[in-house]
Design an enzyme around this catalytic site. Structure first.
Site, PDB file in Angstrom:
ATOM      1  N   LYS A  58     -25.060 -21.688 -23.535  1.00 29.38           N
ATOM      2  CA  LYS A  58     -24.370 -22.871 -24.018  1.00 29.38           C
ATOM      3  C   LYS A  58     -23.080 -23.004 -23.220  1.00 29.38           C
ATOM      4  O   LYS A  58     -22.394 -22.014 -22.980  1.00 29.38           O
ATOM      5  CB  LYS A  58     -24.058 -22.703 -25.503  1.00 29.38           C
ATOM      6  N   THR A  93     -22.950 -27.616 -27.904  1.00 29.42           N
ATOM      7  CA  THR A  93     -21.799 -28.394 -28.405  1.00 29.42           C
ATOM      8  C   THR A  93     -21.784 -29.729 -27.655  1.00 29.42           C
ATOM      9  O   THR A  93     -22.480 -30.648 -28.036  1.00 29.42           O
ATOM     10  CB  THR A  93     -20.471 -27.638 -28.213  1.00 29.42           C
ATOM     11  N   ASN A  98     -12.394 -35.014 -22.273  1.00 28.24           N
ATOM     12  CA  ASN A  98     -11.449 -33.986 -22.696  1.00 28.24           C
ATOM     13  C   ASN A  98     -10.159 -34.541 -23.281  1.00 28.24           C
ATOM     14  O   ASN A  98      -9.309 -33.789 -23.740  1.00 28.24           O
ATOM     15  CB  ASN A  98     -11.163 -33.040 -21.532  1.00 28.24           C
ATOM     16  N   THR A 115     -16.808 -21.075 -20.316  1.00 25.82           N
ATOM     17  CA  THR A 115     -16.904 -21.162 -21.771  1.00 25.82           C
ATOM     18  C   THR A 115     -18.294 -21.228 -22.119  1.00 25.82           C
ATOM     19  O   THR A 115     -18.897 -22.286 -22.082  1.00 25.82           O
ATOM     20  CB  THR A 115     -16.407 -22.419 -22.389  1.00 25.82           C
TER      21      THR A 115
END
EC number: 2.3.1.35
Lengths: 383, 383
Positions: A168, A146, A378, A179
């Protein structure tokens, strides 16, 4: 090669059209047996994504024959329709491979709260089945990225058997899994119960001690597939050690690619009363925004380290703590000691050592600094 | 006026020379009686600064006659010599006022781990004693500022009695007190035990629910001095209500002046099983760097709210959570509901409402967004 390095695995990575960028976004990993033992750990977040809810059921019997993963959409907080999408993806994989959907783990990553386009996913699955190849590991590893800037892959070779892994993740890296989506393959003969014990031992000292930004994801999944294709049964200790190397290597790759980070920080807590307390103290420092911002500013601010330690209930004497940064003991007995000007924080790697003088347990927790780039990425990128 | 608004208090703020900026850095607040009742709460951090270690002993008998505060140095992690400095400052105040040092609370703020210059402090105390004035509250409020951009003061008038307060703090604002020093004065007749109950009730719903950056300070002190000069004894309920207004007002001033913040965020948790669980859930969201960065980016990212709620052990159904941002219910039943594009995050004030559907308790926790300016200020400024 990574996940296709061990014998008897095929993989692929294709473009299903989920990502705006038009990059690869759907990966498939298939075990060709002869065994289909597996072990999986999931996020500890109670608000789990639909693929996690599905896969929790799949893994219960210890048998997994395929893992399908998509980026471009986390399928999280998308309700019953989102769960049906996950189920449909598993069925499509099962149909393409001639296996049962209950042996198909599904993983998703990307934006939260948006429904994934089912048609694109199902068409992508068909394409991924057709593209399966014994050297497809690299394609798969790229398809799950991502905000990752690089793919994360590793292979550990043992005597006649091996373990491959891909991961990932680049943020929202926190305890009880970062994550991240991780698929690990091995051609060792390992039963499901052994794989489970080994995986929990390995993640406990690797992914579980990665705390990039204190945020825990909703989709984290680490799945090990063991097909026994090498015909070799390693001792549990050998397997656990190799698996721990795989998990630690991938964890360090995740740490080094954390969103916007300038530094990788290892916080080692010595002489704690217990390993749990060592982890608790390390984690408290890893979560101090003030400390992390100081590291970004190359300021060896040991006062912020002590202030973080003081928020824990670990055993220690507040008046007798020692702290070193990159080997310079800037604080001894909770007082200034060596000159902080001796601490060089220009390199990416930073080592903080804390001596609690309360026992003989130790642990290392890894984190990143808090940077302008972290805030930028972010605040500008929804996830 | 603030702390010198109630009858029978004098204050001063002078330049002792501790701050590089050359600004005022030493404040003195004196109660002229006839009573000297007091109550104090301190940081919950176990690694406490020397002035806290001293003042904890001072306040035990419920009698406090003076509070001396310095900025320009926290006197924290400075060992026995630092404690002696605190003691010497208290003695100097006592000698100047003709009272006992055991009735003098000492507060310090500024850099951690640096020794405060004792000579400058003691000379400053003498000057502060000489400068005491019945209208000195404003000078005192300015002398305790560090990275504060404005002084924080408040007065609440009641029937014949009043409460005044001043505060310092602009970061490291976290539970069980923000990084802050607060002095509150009242001319109401209130005994020490009543003042203590009222102060704990007031801080529990104000300062304790301020969580600007998750970092807990080492020096936090909130002291109430009650001198009975009005001759009026309010009911405990009236006094507690007025004191709560003072603490809440100061808390909101601290929130609005938090280092580098672009937004003040109120997270209100409804229908929790208990007030503690409501606070726990609110705090988990307040500590999510991902959520706070999203608010900075004006992104109504409710997925990050749910991901934070899921890290708690509060009672709720993960599949049935509702979240509103600025009145728009962007999430109902843990699924997307109203269009997030309706949420306007341009104003500084942001309201997040979470419905847990698990009981009838509620609480509000306040935090700030995570901005480039926060990172800049805390990477460039040692504290």
């Amino acid at each position: 090669m990574s996940i296709t390095a061990p014998k008897g695995f095929r993989a692929s990575g294709v473009t299903a059209g989920l990502k705006d960028s038009g990059g690869k976004d759907l990966a498939l990993v298939v075990s060709d047996g002869p065994e289909y033992a597996s072990a999986t750990v999931f996020t500890a977040n109670r608000c789990k994504a639909n693929p996690v809810l599905w896969s929790q059921e799949v893994v219960k019997d210890g048998v997994v024959r395929a893992v399908v993963l998509n980026s471009g959409g986390a399928n999280c907080y998308t309700g019953a329709e989102g769960f049906q999408t996950t189920h449909a993806v598993a069925e499509q994989v099962a149909q393409g491979l001639g296996i049962g959907a209950v042996d198909v783990v599904v993983c998703s990553t990307g934006l939260i709260g948006l429904k994934n386009p089912r048609d694109k996913l199902l068409a992508g699955v068909d394409e991924a089945v057709g593209a399966l190849a014994a050297d497809g590991g690299d394609d798969a590893a790229h398809a799950i990225m991502t905000t990752d800037s690089v793919s994360k892959q590793v292979v550990v070779e043992a005597s006649g058997w091996s373990i491959g892994g891909m991961a990932k993740g680049a943020g929202m890296l926190a305890p009880q899994l970062a994550t991240m989506l991780v698929v690990i393959t091995t051609d060792a003969k390992v039963d499901a119960a052994t794989a489970d014990r080994a995986l929990r031992a390995a993640t406990r000292v690797s992914f579980d001690r990665l705390d990039s930004d204190g945020c825990m994801s909703t989709n984290d999944t680490v799945t090990v597939l063991a097909n026994g294709a090498s015909g070799i049964t390693p001792t549990e200790q050998d397997f656990t050690e190799a698996l721990t190397r795989v998990c630690t290597d991938l964890a360090m790759q995740l740490l080094a690619d954390a969103e916007g980070a300038d530094h990788e920080i290892a916080i080692t807590v010595l002489n704690a009363a217990s390993e749990d307390e060592a982890v608790q103290v390390g984690r408290s420092v890893a979560r101090s925004n003030l400390f992390k911002a100081a590291v970004f500013g190359k300021d060896p601010n040991w006062g912020r380290v002590l202030a973080s330690i003081g928020t824990t209930d670990a055993a220690f004497d507040p008046a007798d703590l020692d702290v070193a940064m990159n080997g310079v003991w800037v604080c001894r007995g909770s007082e200034p000691s060596e000159d902080p000007a001796k601490v060089d924080l220009t390199a990416r790697e930073v080592n903080v050592t804390i001596d609690l003088k309360a026992g003989d347990a130790r642990a290392t927790v890894w984190t990143n600094d808090l940077t302008h780039a972290y805030v930028h990425e972010n605040s500008a990128y929804s996830s």
